[in-house]
Motif scaffolding. Structure first.
Motif, PDB file in Angstrom:
ATOM      1  N   PHE A  82     -23.013  10.299  -5.747  1.00 36.65           N
ATOM      2  CA  PHE A  82     -22.913  11.757  -5.743  1.00 36.65           C
ATOM      3  C   PHE A  82     -23.452  12.396  -7.009  1.00 36.65           C
ATOM      4  N   GLU A  83     -23.025  11.922  -8.188  1.00 40.74           N
ATOM      5  CA  GLU A  83     -23.424  12.603  -9.417  1.00 40.74           C
ATOM      6  C   GLU A  83     -24.890  12.357  -9.773  1.00 40.74           C
ATOM      7  N   SER A  84     -25.396  11.192  -9.467  1.00 45.51           N
ATOM      8  CA  SER A  84     -26.822  10.954  -9.688  1.00 45.51           C
ATOM      9  C   SER A  84     -27.632  11.918  -8.827  1.00 45.51           C
ATOM     10  N   ALA A  85     -27.234  12.052  -7.565  1.00 45.82           N
ATOM     11  CA  ALA A  85     -27.937  12.955  -6.649  1.00 45.82           C
ATOM     12  C   ALA A  85     -27.822  14.405  -7.104  1.00 45.82           C
ATOM     13  N   LEU A 278     -24.467  16.748  -0.164  1.00 45.82           N
ATOM     14  CA  LEU A 278     -24.378  15.557  -1.015  1.00 45.82           C
ATOM     15  C   LEU A 278     -22.947  15.006  -1.038  1.00 45.82           C
ATOM     16  N   GLU A 279     -21.988  15.902  -1.007  1.00 45.43           N
ATOM     17  CA  GLU A 279     -20.589  15.473  -0.977  1.00 45.43           C
ATOM     18  C   GLU A 279     -20.304  14.708   0.319  1.00 45.43           C
ATOM     19  N   LYS A 280     -20.822  15.216   1.421  1.00 44.48           N
ATOM     20  CA  LYS A 280     -20.631  14.547   2.713  1.00 44.48           C
ATOM     21  C   LYS A 280     -21.319  13.183   2.733  1.00 44.48           C
ATOM     22  N   GLU A 281     -22.511  13.108   2.123  1.00 45.51           N
ATOM     23  CA  GLU A 281     -23.272  11.870   2.119  1.00 45.51           C
ATOM     24  C   GLU A 281     -22.633  10.781   1.265  1.00 45.51           C
ATOM     25  N   TRP A 282     -22.158  11.151   0.071  1.00 49.15           N
ATOM     26  CA  TRP A 282     -21.718  10.143  -0.886  1.00 49.15           C
ATOM     27  C   TRP A 282     -20.202  10.008  -1.028  1.00 49.15           C
ATOM     28  N   LEU A 283     -19.447  11.037  -0.627  1.00 45.25           N
ATOM     29  CA  LEU A 283     -18.000  11.002  -0.827  1.00 45.25           C
ATOM     30  C   LEU A 283     -17.233  11.077   0.485  1.00 45.25           C
ATOM     31  N   SER A 284     -17.907  10.809   1.580  1.00 46.74           N
ATOM     32  CA  SER A 284     -17.283  10.978   2.895  1.00 46.74           C
ATOM     33  C   SER A 284     -16.097  10.041   3.111  1.00 46.74           C
ATOM     34  N   ASP A 285     -16.082   8.891   2.407  1.00 49.16           N
ATOM     35  CA  ASP A 285     -14.969   7.957   2.563  1.00 49.16           C
ATOM     36  C   ASP A 285     -13.685   8.492   1.948  1.00 49.16           C
TER      37      ASP A 285
END
Length: 293
Positions: A82-85, A278-285
């Motif tokens: 998330f933060e890199s993106a 981006l939140e949905k992509e990387w933090l969805s778990d």
């Protein structure tokens, strides 16, 4: 004689001012630009032309190791996590391509400590707070965060249903974090919490039973239990504080001329849905967890 001419002069000036206003201003006024105009609205925020540490480059700080799900494979420059993106999205909004972004190792506590910075902005799960704003500047928040409790499934801490249930628990957290603040200010445990320089050390202490539970942000809690310490579980999350939500912000030098430009970029990414994507992509778990009241 001079007194007699004065009304005529005033009348002429008034006419000139009125004519100028009718023509929508005699010259462009930068301050009339709205926030929606984006970070390139003024000369100081011209895309790719900011007064950065290295001309033509954007230097971004973060800690090492760079933890998932914020980064992937301990490599901030790969654009994964998330933060890199987010860092690359902000850079693009400011007019800097990926090849113009330079990553710099900056320990977590050093990022918001007093003193001049060697980065243009730092991204490392740093929560915005009044205390930290005495030493550094922050961008607009790029992520609304909750703090959570992680405990071994076999421990008594895993049975906690409320904040009061944690008072007899040996807790741990990383130094300088809002996670530690939640322990000391909200839980107020009977036993002094264990404090660690890095989350890695806190996780090791949890595994070996030196502490019964640790407090971290919610996405990190789900990653720890899903990928690093499967024998642990997310006990619950703390309720949001009254008023403004806790947010992560990009850290800048307190006197940085880039703060308004960087905030403008973050605001634009929130408005157009990029941050949510981006939140949905990387933090969805990091879906949800019971609230400890």
């Amino acid at each position: 004689m001079h007194l007699a001419r004065r009304p005529l002069v005033i009348t002429a000036l008034s006419y000139a001012v009125a004519l100028c206003a009718a023509l929508v201003g005699c010259a462009p006024q930068a301050e009339e630009k709205g926030a929606s105009d984006g970070p390139g609205a003024t000369a100081s925020c011209a895309p790719g032309k900011l007064a950065t540490q290295v001309p033509g480059k954007l230097t971004v700080g973060t800690d090492k190791p760079a933890y998932a799900p914020w980064f992937a494979d301990d490599e901030p420059s790969n654009g994964k996590g998330f933060e890199s993106a987010v860092a690359y999205a902000v850079a693009k909004e400011l007019g800097y391509g990926r090849d113009a972004v330079v990553w710099q190792h900056t320990p977590f506590n050093s990022a918001f400590a007093p003193g001049a910075k060697k980065f243009d902005f730092d991204i490392n799960q740093v929560s915005i707070s009044e205390e930290r704003e005495k030493a550094v500047a922050f961008s607009s928040g790029y992520y609304d965060v909750r703090q959570a409790v992680v405990a071994l499934k076999s421990s008594k801490a895993a049975k906690a249903k409320s904040v009061a249930d944690l008072k007899d628990v040996k807790l741990g957290a990383q130094v300088g974090t809002t996670s530690l603040d939640f322990i000391t200010d909200l839980v107020k445990p009977k036993e002094k919490p264990a404090v660690y320089q890095r989350n890695d050390f806190a996780k090791s202490a949890l595994k070996t039973g030196q502490v019964e539970a640790i407090v971290v942000d919610l996405p990190t809690a789900f990653y720890i239990t899903g990928a690093e310490v499967p024998e642990a579980e997310v006990v619950g999350q703390f309720a949001a504080s009254p008023g403004e939500p806790e947010q992560f912000g990009l850290v800048l030098d307190r006197e940085s001329a880039l703060t308004s430009c960087v905030s403008g970029a973050v605001d634009a990414l929130r408005k157009d849905g990029t941050l949510a994507g981006l939140e949905k992509e990387w933090l969805s778990d990091a879906v949800d967890a019971p609230v400890l009241k």
